[in-house]
Design a protein around this motif. Structure first.
Motif, mmCIF file in Angstrom:
data_model
loop_
_atom_site.group_PDB
_atom_site.id
_atom_site.type_symbol
_atom_site.label_atom_id
_atom_site.label_comp_id
_atom_site.label_asym_id
_atom_site.label_seq_id
_atom_site.Cartn_x
_atom_site.Cartn_y
_atom_site.Cartn_z
ATOM 1 N N GLY A 7 0.774 -1.235 0.000
ATOM 2 C CA GLY A 7 0.000 0.000 0.000
ATOM 3 C C GLY A 7 0.803 1.281 0.000
ATOM 4 N N GLY A 8 2.124 1.167 0.124
ATOM 5 C CA GLY A 8 2.945 2.363 0.110
ATOM 6 C C GLY A 8 2.975 3.007 -1.267
ATOM 7 N N GLY A 9 3.522 4.209 -1.309
ATOM 8 C CA GLY A 9 3.621 4.904 -2.583
ATOM 9 C C GLY A 9 3.943 6.365 -2.377
ATOM 10 N N LEU A 10 3.794 7.108 -3.449
ATOM 11 C CA LEU A 10 4.069 8.541 -3.432
ATOM 12 C C LEU A 10 2.745 9.290 -3.332
ATOM 13 C CD1 LEU A 10 5.954 10.992 -3.887
ATOM 14 C CD2 LEU A 10 5.629 10.651 -6.348
ATOM 15 N N SER A 16 -3.787 10.963 1.492
ATOM 16 C CA SER A 16 -3.976 9.798 2.343
ATOM 17 C C SER A 16 -3.527 8.533 1.630
ATOM 18 C CB SER A 16 -5.448 9.680 2.758
ATOM 19 O OG SER A 16 -6.271 9.510 1.615
ATOM 20 N N LEU A 17 -3.234 7.533 2.417
ATOM 21 C CA LEU A 17 -2.877 6.201 1.943
ATOM 22 C C LEU A 17 -3.399 5.181 2.941
ATOM 23 C CD1 LEU A 17 0.880 6.378 0.800
ATOM 24 C CD2 LEU A 17 -1.092 5.925 -0.670
ATOM 25 N N ARG A 18 -3.621 3.978 2.469
ATOM 26 C CA ARG A 18 -3.955 2.895 3.382
ATOM 27 C C ARG A 18 -2.970 1.756 3.172
ATOM 28 N NH1 ARG A 18 -9.312 -0.937 3.655
ATOM 29 N NH2 ARG A 18 -8.276 -1.824 1.824
ATOM 30 N N LEU A 19 -2.286 1.412 4.235
ATOM 31 C CA LEU A 19 -1.363 0.279 4.208
ATOM 32 C C LEU A 19 -2.087 -0.971 4.698
ATOM 33 C CD1 LEU A 19 1.860 1.895 5.749
ATOM 34 C CD2 LEU A 19 1.043 1.944 3.375
ATOM 35 N N SER A 20 -1.704 -2.094 4.123
ATOM 36 C CA SER A 20 -2.276 -3.375 4.525
ATOM 37 C C SER A 20 -1.171 -4.307 4.970
ATOM 38 C CB SER A 20 -3.031 -4.020 3.354
ATOM 39 O OG SER A 20 -4.088 -3.209 2.909
ATOM 40 N N THR A 91 9.973 4.207 5.531
ATOM 41 C CA THR A 91 9.594 2.843 5.205
ATOM 42 C C THR A 91 8.772 2.301 6.366
ATOM 43 O OG1 THR A 91 11.577 2.495 3.874
ATOM 44 C CG2 THR A 91 10.417 0.534 4.652
ATOM 45 N N TYR A 92 7.599 1.807 6.047
ATOM 46 C CA TYR A 92 6.675 1.303 7.063
ATOM 47 C C TYR A 92 6.741 -0.224 7.099
ATOM 48 C CZ TYR A 92 4.736 5.947 7.711
ATOM 49 O OH TYR A 92 4.582 7.279 8.025
ATOM 50 N N TYR A 93 6.838 -0.758 8.300
ATOM 51 C CA TYR A 93 6.938 -2.202 8.506
ATOM 52 C C TYR A 93 5.788 -2.673 9.387
ATOM 53 C CZ TYR A 93 11.836 -1.533 7.123
ATOM 54 O OH TYR A 93 12.998 -1.212 6.453
ATOM 55 N N GLU A 103 8.423 -12.909 17.614
ATOM 56 C CA GLU A 103 8.135 -11.731 16.799
ATOM 57 C C GLU A 103 8.352 -12.039 15.328
ATOM 58 O OE1 GLU A 103 9.290 -8.194 20.006
ATOM 59 O OE2 GLU A 103 10.219 -8.259 18.033
ATOM 60 N N TYR A 104 7.532 -11.444 14.508
ATOM 61 C CA TYR A 104 7.614 -11.628 13.059
ATOM 62 C C TYR A 104 7.554 -10.253 12.409
ATOM 63 C CZ TYR A 104 6.096 -16.240 14.590
ATOM 64 O OH TYR A 104 5.994 -17.445 15.235
ATOM 65 N N TRP A 105 8.317 -10.105 11.343
ATOM 66 C CA TRP A 105 8.357 -8.842 10.620
ATOM 67 C C TRP A 105 8.049 -9.080 9.144
ATOM 68 C CZ3 TRP A 105 9.166 -4.019 12.736
ATOM 69 C CH2 TRP A 105 9.601 -3.992 14.071
ATOM 70 N N GLY A 106 7.332 -8.147 8.585
ATOM 71 C CA GLY A 106 7.124 -8.155 7.154
ATOM 72 C C GLY A 106 8.180 -7.298 6.477
ATOM 73 N N GLN A 107 8.187 -7.335 5.163
ATOM 74 C CA GLN A 107 9.087 -6.457 4.441
ATOM 75 C C GLN A 107 8.536 -5.046 4.507
ATOM 76 O OE1 GLN A 107 6.527 -7.623 3.083
ATOM 77 N NE2 GLN A 107 5.919 -6.349 1.361
ATOM 78 N N GLY A 108 9.329 -4.062 4.324
ATOM 79 C CA GLY A 108 8.852 -2.696 4.413
ATOM 80 C C GLY A 108 8.121 -2.255 3.163
ATOM 81 N N THR A 109 7.300 -1.236 3.352
ATOM 82 C CA THR A 109 6.666 -0.589 2.209
ATOM 83 C C THR A 109 6.928 0.912 2.329
ATOM 84 O OG1 THR A 109 4.597 -0.336 0.940
ATOM 85 C CG2 THR A 109 4.376 -0.408 3.351
ATOM 86 N N LEU A 110 7.440 1.487 1.268
ATOM 87 C CA LEU A 110 7.905 2.861 1.312
ATOM 88 C C LEU A 110 6.764 3.848 1.087
ATOM 89 C CD1 LEU A 110 10.269 4.885 1.435
ATOM 90 C CD2 LEU A 110 10.537 4.568 -1.044
ATOM 91 N N VAL A 111 6.686 4.801 1.983
ATOM 92 C CA VAL A 111 5.727 5.899 1.846
ATOM 93 C C VAL A 111 6.528 7.187 1.657
ATOM 94 C CG1 VAL A 111 3.971 7.272 3.019
ATOM 95 C CG2 VAL A 111 3.951 4.773 3.213
ATOM 96 N N THR A 112 6.260 7.874 0.579
ATOM 97 C CA THR A 112 6.937 9.130 0.303
ATOM 98 C C THR A 112 5.889 10.233 0.167
ATOM 99 O OG1 THR A 112 8.688 7.969 -0.900
ATOM 100 C CG2 THR A 112 8.523 10.348 -1.231
ATOM 101 N N VAL A 113 6.035 11.252 0.997
ATOM 102 C CA VAL A 113 5.091 12.366 0.986
ATOM 103 C C VAL A 113 5.803 13.580 0.414
ATOM 104 C CG1 VAL A 113 3.526 13.802 2.333
ATOM 105 C CG2 VAL A 113 3.951 11.424 3.019
ATOM 106 N N SER A 114 5.307 14.068 -0.677
ATOM 107 C CA SER A 114 5.926 15.237 -1.318
ATOM 108 C C SER A 114 5.241 16.510 -0.828
ATOM 109 C CB SER A 114 5.796 15.134 -2.836
ATOM 110 O OG SER A 114 4.441 15.161 -3.222
ATOM 111 N N SER A 115 6.058 17.515 -0.607
ATOM 112 C CA SER A 115 5.514 18.783 -0.088
ATOM 113 C C SER A 115 5.172 19.730 -1.231
ATOM 114 C CB SER A 115 6.518 19.432 0.851
ATOM 115 O OG SER A 115 7.751 19.605 0.200
#
Length: 115
Positions: A7-10, A16-20, A91-93, A103-115
């Motif tokens: 769900g990450g992105g630019l 707004s964004l929604r991560l899953s 990067t959101y994990y 504990e378990y971790w997923g791979q990250g998903t990058l969120v980039t917010v442009s101003s």
């Protein structure tokens, strides 16, 4: 247990964004699913947590803008992010903690917010 984050992105500031975070495996063994974020050079920061009993936690830095929710039927935890700011760029994990403290971790998903 495996976690798949998406769900990450630019996005522009104010957007707004929604991560899953899709959890596969023994979802019943999981007590809490959380979202963390990390900027290179900084420590990983807890953003929000969703507990099996329905309780949630949201960090002060995003309170009022981010919400965490879950769909137990789909074994998925969501992080809805609104009114995004440039400082939310990271990067959101997703992370899960089992009742036995594994504990378990997923791979990250990058969120980039442009101003």
């Amino acid at each position: 247990v495996q976690l798949q984050a998406s769900g990450g992105g630019l996005v522009r500031a104010g957007g707004s964004l929604r991560l899953s975070c899709a959890v596969s495996g023994n979802f019943a063994s999981i007590g809490v699913v959380a979202w963390y974020r990390q900027v290179p050079g900084n420590q990983r920061e807890l953003v929000a947590s969703s507990f099996t009993g329905g309780e949630t936690y949201v960090a002060d830095s995003v309170k009022g803008r981010f919400t965490i929710s879950r769909d137990n039927g789909a074994n998925t935890v969501f992080l809805k992010m609104g009114f995004l700011k440039s400082e939310d760029t990271a990067t959101y994990y997703c992370q899960a903690t089992a009742w036995n403290r594994d504990e378990y971790w997923g791979q990250g998903t990058l969120v980039t917010v442009s101003s």
